[in-house]
Design a protein around this motif. Structure first.
Motif, PDB file in Angstrom:
ATOM      1  N   PHE A   5      30.497   3.041  23.725  1.00  0.00           N
ATOM      2  CA  PHE A   5      29.568   1.999  23.301  1.00  0.00           C
ATOM      3  C   PHE A   5      29.880   0.746  24.104  1.00  0.00           C
ATOM      4  O   PHE A   5      31.043   0.450  24.371  1.00  0.00           O
ATOM      5  N   TYR A  41      15.896   2.944  23.679  1.00  0.00           N
ATOM      6  CA  TYR A  41      15.771   3.135  22.241  1.00  0.00           C
ATOM      7  C   TYR A  41      15.641   1.759  21.594  1.00  0.00           C
ATOM      8  O   TYR A  41      16.001   0.751  22.211  1.00  0.00           O
ATOM      9  N   PRO A  42      15.110   1.692  20.359  1.00  0.00           N
ATOM     10  CA  PRO A  42      14.744   0.386  19.792  1.00  0.00           C
ATOM     11  C   PRO A  42      15.876  -0.649  19.821  1.00  0.00           C
ATOM     12  O   PRO A  42      17.054  -0.316  19.769  1.00  0.00           O
ATOM     13  N   HIS A  43      15.452  -1.885  19.851  1.00  0.00           N
ATOM     14  CA  HIS A  43      16.332  -3.047  19.798  1.00  0.00           C
ATOM     15  C   HIS A  43      17.283  -3.108  21.001  1.00  0.00           C
ATOM     16  O   HIS A  43      18.488  -3.274  20.851  1.00  0.00           O
ATOM     17  N   PHE A  90      18.523  -0.984  23.035  1.00  0.00           N
ATOM     18  CA  PHE A  90      19.601   0.005  23.077  1.00  0.00           C
ATOM     19  C   PHE A  90      19.268   0.969  24.204  1.00  0.00           C
ATOM     20  O   PHE A  90      18.248   1.659  24.137  1.00  0.00           O
ATOM     21  N   GLN A 137      26.296   3.938  25.620  1.00  0.00           N
ATOM     22  CA  GLN A 137      25.266   3.457  24.711  1.00  0.00           C
ATOM     23  C   GLN A 137      25.375   1.942  24.694  1.00  0.00           C
ATOM     24  O   GLN A 137      26.283   1.380  24.088  1.00  0.00           O
ATOM     25  N   ARG A 139      24.114  -1.847  24.089  1.00  0.00           N
ATOM     26  CA  ARG A 139      23.251  -2.780  23.355  1.00  0.00           C
ATOM     27  C   ARG A 139      23.243  -4.066  24.168  1.00  0.00           C
ATOM     28  O   ARG A 139      24.278  -4.722  24.315  1.00  0.00           O
TER      29      ARG A 139
END
Ligand code: ZN
Lengths: 97, 996
Positions: free
Chosen positions: B168, B251-253, B255, B280, B282
């Motif tokens: 992450f 992917y949403p927000h 990501f 992954q 953010r």
């Protein structure tokens, strides 16, 4: 994966949360006084909103607290999260006071 | 020799190490930095695959991740074999073993090309049309043949030997793509306190700059400027550069999924390195600088080896130092192909002719080509080619038709302009808009916090690409809360190639479109697409599915716009009205290993074991999975099968004493001033009058009135309950309790704590249970008078604090010894030793099931399925009818829940006592009734009962309690089984043993 702002812990990834369905549906104070139809409506009838939707989330793999989120179902944008007992903002559609 | 097609790379004189590899068993030599594609081209190899449907010979179309043809299998061993890699992305290393796919017996002489001659029978939708009838032929004939002929690579035969990890990451600005726009964005965004990640799918960052020898920036050659910019970025502590890293999904927000290929390019990777890392990320803000992909032109026989995109040829020459052909025909609808032609000419290739679709041509690049003596034909097309394993000639005519001129060549370059890579933007739900000028979709309104810059935004002039990248980088950093410390300027010197473009088929003769390929990878021609529209498919989503265009592993990176063009022209509807197929992750194929990460083998799913597990293991117990728990199933002795072991365990428990590990039961400690009130609301039972020291069997419903869970509850004090739940239901029950407590009754003073892991639970069951336990216990009087059935006492056992339950799930005198989990094994062994004189017998879950079924005790999830009320299950007695309210109470009086003919729990005894019914079997009244036979219930539990020396069963049967003594039928494949309805309690109905 959504980024959800737990009102108690701050922003956390969706994997830490469990969705709890539509918000602001209070359990009737005296269920036995309700007709079958009224009770069925409480049990089963839910909005299928296109747009802003108020829903319950639980920070299941975090603090464990339930709270509400106002999420746009078309964009997944979460406008606001707020604690249980608080009201959604007036501008928000679909709330059942 | 490193190949006869090797030329000097760009303007750089350098030495590159030789690298040896094999392709289809043959040894080749390439140079460090080569892809498999550039190394093969250096050796004159263009034939690399056979097409999907017609098995036509195919070569390299591109130099990047959009490649549709050059799919290869890589790996010397099966455990490290990866099929379907792109030769244009595979980096060579010493010892690389690669092979072509979808050919038999060899690439040069492939039997499948016969398909070519049957192409009249393989039109669009042929899967749907041809193989419909007869139905039986599908399995035996069509499917195996299609599978063999229409193949991608073969799956490896052994488990993957490599390791994959997942990471992450968080950053302020993520920049996708390290071409000119991405580099400028990174330079600007990181000129602030923002943390920046810059990723690029290629081995070397720099994108199109690496292939550009005509442009210069800040007085440097484009490629040198890129390397200098990267050096500068590398020095900045707030920047992370990630090459060989594909941003494959949005992917949403904000990501974003990145796949980093760590070791695929290494000959001898360090053993501690994973093969790939899944990142992954953010990101607060994202800059998309994904570039653009050149479009092929659709003309007859445009798929022969040696026909490639103009920009790809330019990359091979300028970046890799290989020239893909020596006699070149260029077919174009835009200026950029002129630039490619000039670069190839500079490398020594002969440019036979530039064929330009456009009616009139002019400008810097056209003039320069003409000035260098290159013949330019405007308003013309290549309308056919020859050559089987490699292109030999092009037929050139006026765009409207007329006589064709044949020009010899070993390379045809094509360009229909560029398609912005809007994949990630589209995945982020950004709206696309169609640009008539570019004949392409470009990013419109953003939904997420991102911006597109450079070519993926539809900007193709280097100056504006860099300017938009720089602006995007500054904007992203500022929006993330880190205004850049300043702005820099970029002195760009580059000649524009304009933005002309073409989509659709260049052919005017429809018949000739039979071999004009739109989708190389799925073998779809312009004729197929046209046919689909004639058959009534008008939306591109339907055309796509019917023809399979754009549905191959390249997801139509090269073909989608041309397919749209063909449809739009055919049905005379504007392109945006025809639609656009949805972009979905992953951008390029991503390994399962990357997604699985460490979740394989033992780490695939967590395993929960009790503190007594190892003891049971040492005793030879067989285990079963209950949720993620491992539970001892039965304890076979030498020579025993499960049937014999269970019969012995049952008998021993009924006759003397059995010991059972019940630690997996869910446990919740409910404490507080309002604990009893909370229990009253959550459970059907009444709790107020339950005295401390007593146990009660509790039933919990969902609000719809159906049984959710059950368990024995001990009242430890007025304000403290020890609640047990089913093994599988523990988390669900706690979550539901929390839900009501937090959201409906926040005024109650109650605290809920999961204690499942804190207690080991040892069940001691059988007539001698008390005798075994008594000598070990301190401070508790175990006598029947002092401690009756359904009571709980606190004291010590073997010196360890215990909550001792007198409770039974077997119908025998029984105890459940709760001790802190750390002492579980020691106490278990002490009890086991004390039980030796009584022949104490460990039993597992199977015996537990049989013993409880003999007593008619339900198991939630076995006798119940989410549609069973307490009354259905014969638990009406556990419902506190005088209570004003509890969860599910109101539902119990709904009309459907009070019908007489609801399915009710009963016992079933087969007429033949030796026959054991099958759980789940359906019950009928009249098996001779014509199909469909009305079904009146089903078997929920069925066992051989050693105690009763016959089979027993529990069943849910319509109106079951009013059918006592009735004979019912259970139709099975080999005959109808008859059984009689009896009470669900089949053993010791008065409970005398229990209360002993
Ligand atoms: Zn939280």
């Amino acid at each position: 994966m959504l980024l959800i702002n737990c009102p108690y812990c701050g922003p956390r990834p969706e994997a830490e949360f469990a969705n709890g369905g539509q918000a602001h549906i209070a359990r009737p104070a005296d269920p036995m006084s309700l007709t079958d139809d009224e009770w069925a409506a409480y049990l089963y009838m839910r909005d299928n909103t296109k747009g802003l939707h108020h829903e319950r989330w639980r920070h299941a793999n975090g603090c464990g607290r339930f709270f509400n989120a106002s999420r746009d179902t078309t964009t997944d944008v979460i406008k606001r999260t707020y604690r249980m007992g608080e009201r959604p903002e007036a501008e928000h559609q679909g709330a059942k006071p | 020799m490193t190949g006869t097609y090797r030329v000097r790379r760009g303007d750089v004189a350098e030495s590159r190490n030789a690298v040896h590899f094999t392709f289809d068993g043959k040894s080749y030599q390439g140079l460090a930095g080569d892809t498999l594609a550039s190394a093969l081209i250096a050796n004159g190899v263009h034939l690399v695959g056979r097409s999907f449907k017609y098995h036509r010979p195919r070569g390299f179309v591109s130099a990047g991740s959009e490649e549709p043809n050059a799919l290869v299998g890589v790996g010397a061993t099966q455990s490290r074999y990866t099929p379907n890699l792109l030769a244009t992305q595979v980096e060579i290393y010493d010892g690389l073993v690669a092979e072509s796919q979808n050919r038999w017996p060899s690439l040069e002489t492939d039997a499948g090309f016969l398909n070519e001659y049957f192409s009249a029978f393989l039109p669009a939708g042929f899967y749907y049309k041809t193989f419909m009838w007869p139905r039986t032929a599908w399995k035996k004939l069509y499917e195996p043949v299609i599978r063999r002929m229409a193949g991608l690579g073969k799956a490896p035969a052994e488990p993957d030997a490599d390791r994959y990890t997942q990471v992450f990451a968080h950053c302020d600005v993520l920049i996708v793509g390290a071409g000119p726009a991405g580099l400028a964005a990174a330079l600007e965004a990181s000129n602030s306190d923002a943390t920046v990640i810059l990723c690029d799918e290629q081995a070397e960052m720099g994108g199109s700059l690496l292939s550009d020898r005509s442009a210069s920036i800040d007085g440097m050659q484009a490629a040198d400027w890129a390397r200098a910019a990267l050096d500068e970025l590398r020095k900045r502590p707030n920047v992370k550069l990630m090459s060989r890293t594909t941003a494959f999904g949005w992917y949403p927000h904000n990501f974003v999924g990145l796949n980093e290929r760590v070791t695929d390019h290494l000959s001898n990777p360090a053993t501690n390195q994973p093969r790939e890392r899944l990142w992954q990320v953010r990101a607060k803000e994202v800059v998309l600088a994904a570039g653009a992909i050149e479009r092929p032109l659709v003309f007859t026989d445009n798929d022969r080896p040696g026909i490639m995109l103009a920009g790809a040829a330019r990359t091979y020459v300028n970046r890799y130092g290989v020239v893909p052909g020596k006699q070149v025909v260029v077919f174009t609808a835009c200026d950029s192909a002129y630039r490619a032609a000039l670069d190839l000419k500079a490398a020594g290739a002969r440019i036979q002719v530039i064929v330009d679709l456009r009616k009139s041509v002019s400008g810097y690049w056209v003039d320069k080509a003409r000035a260098e003596g290159i013949k330019v034909r405007s308003d013309s097309i290549v309308r056919g080619t020859s050559g089987w394993l490699r292109v030999k000639s092009a037929q050139i005519s006026n765009a409207q038709g007329g006589d064709a001129e044949t020009v010899a060549c070993d390379l045809i370059l094509m360009s229909g302009g560029f398609t912005p890579s809007v994949h990630l933007f589209s995945q982020s739900r950004g709206k696309l808009s169609y640009s008539e000028e570019l004949r392409a979709y470009v990013p419109g309104e953003s939904v997420e916090r991102e911006r597109s810059v450079g070519a993926c935004k539809g900007l193709f002039a280097l100056e504006s690409v860099i300017e938009s990248g720089a602006k995007g980088g500054r904007d992203a950093a500022a929006k993330a809360g880190f205004p850049p410390h300043g702005e820099r300027s970029y002195a760009v010197s580059a000649q524009s190639v304009g933005a002309d473009a073409f989509i659709g088929s260049v052919m005017t003769d429809h018949q000739a479109e039979k071999r004009a390929w739109v989708d190389f990878q799925n073998d779809v021609t312009a004729k197929d697409v046209r046919l689909a529209t004639r058959e009534g498919f008008r939306s591109i989503e339907h055309v796509k599915r019917y023809t399979t265009t754009g549905m191959a592993t390249d997801q139509g990176k090269l073909s989608n716009m041309n397919a749209l063009g063909v449809v739009s022209k055919q049905i005379d509807v504007a392109v945006p009205k025809v639609g656009l197929t949805t972009f979905r992750p992953p951008y390029t194929p991503t390994t399962f290993g990357s997604f699985a990460g460490q979740s394989r083998g033992d780490l695939f799913d967590p395993v929960r074991k009790t503190s007594i597990h190892a003891w049971a293991e040492a005793q030879g117990a067989r285990f079963e999975d209950v949720g993620v728990w491992k539970r001892a199933w039965y304890f076979p002795q030498v020579g025993e099968d499960m049937h014999a072991a269970v019969a012995r365990e049952c008998k021993a428990t009924r006759e003397s004493v059995g010991i059972f590990d019940a630690s997996t039961l869910g446990k919740i400690e409910i404490v507080g001033k309002d604990a009893a009130e909370f229990m009253n609301r959550m459970y059907t039972n009444a709790w107020t009058k339950l005295e401390p020291g007593r146990l009660r069997y509790g039933v919990m419903l969902r609000e719809d009135g159906f049984i959710m869970d059950d368990g024995v509850v001990g009242r430890m004090a007025t304000d403290r309950f020890h609640v047990t739940t089913t093994t599988g239901g523990a988390a669900r029950v706690l979550s539901m309790m929390e839900d009501y407590l937090q959201t409906e009754w926040p005024d109650l003073e109650v605290w809920l704590t999961s204690t499942t892991e804190q207690w080991s639970v040892i069940a001691l069951q059988g007539p001698n249970a008390r005798k075994v336990l008594e000598p070990l216990v301190d401070g508790i009087d175990l006598s029947a008078d002092a401690m009756p059935h359904m009571s709980v006492r606190e004291g010590r056992i073997c010196g360890v604090p215990t909550r001792l339950f007198r409770v039974s799930f077997t119908g025998e005198l029984g105890f459940e010894v709760n001790v802190p989990a750390g002492y579980g094994r020691a106490v278990w062994e002490a009890i086991f030793a004390a039980g030796k004189p009584y022949g104490i017998t460990p039993y597992g879950t199977e015996t537990m099931h049989v013993l409880r079924a003999e007593k008619g005790y339900i198991i939630v999830g076995q006798e119940t399925d989410g549609t069973v009320t307490p009354d259905d299950a014969g638990l009406g007695w556990a419902v506190g009818k005088a209570k004003r309210d509890f969860v599910g109470k109101r539902s119990l009086s709904r009309p459907a829940l009070v019908r007489e003919d609801r399915k009710q729990l009963v016992g079933l005894l087969t007429t033949d006592p030796k026959v054991v019914l099958e759980e789940g079997a359906q019950i009928v009244l009249d098996p001779t009734h014509p199909i469909p036979v009305p079904m009146i219930g089903h078997i929920t539990s069925s066992y051989w009962s050693a105690t009763l020396n016959r089979s027993i069963a529990l069943a849910l049967v319509r109106g079951g309690r009013s059918r006592m003594g009735e004979e019912l039928s259970i139709p099975m494949p080999d005959g109808v089984i008859k059984a009689k309805v009896v009470d669900s309690i089949l053993f010791d109905p008065k409970g005398e043993r229990l209360n002993a």
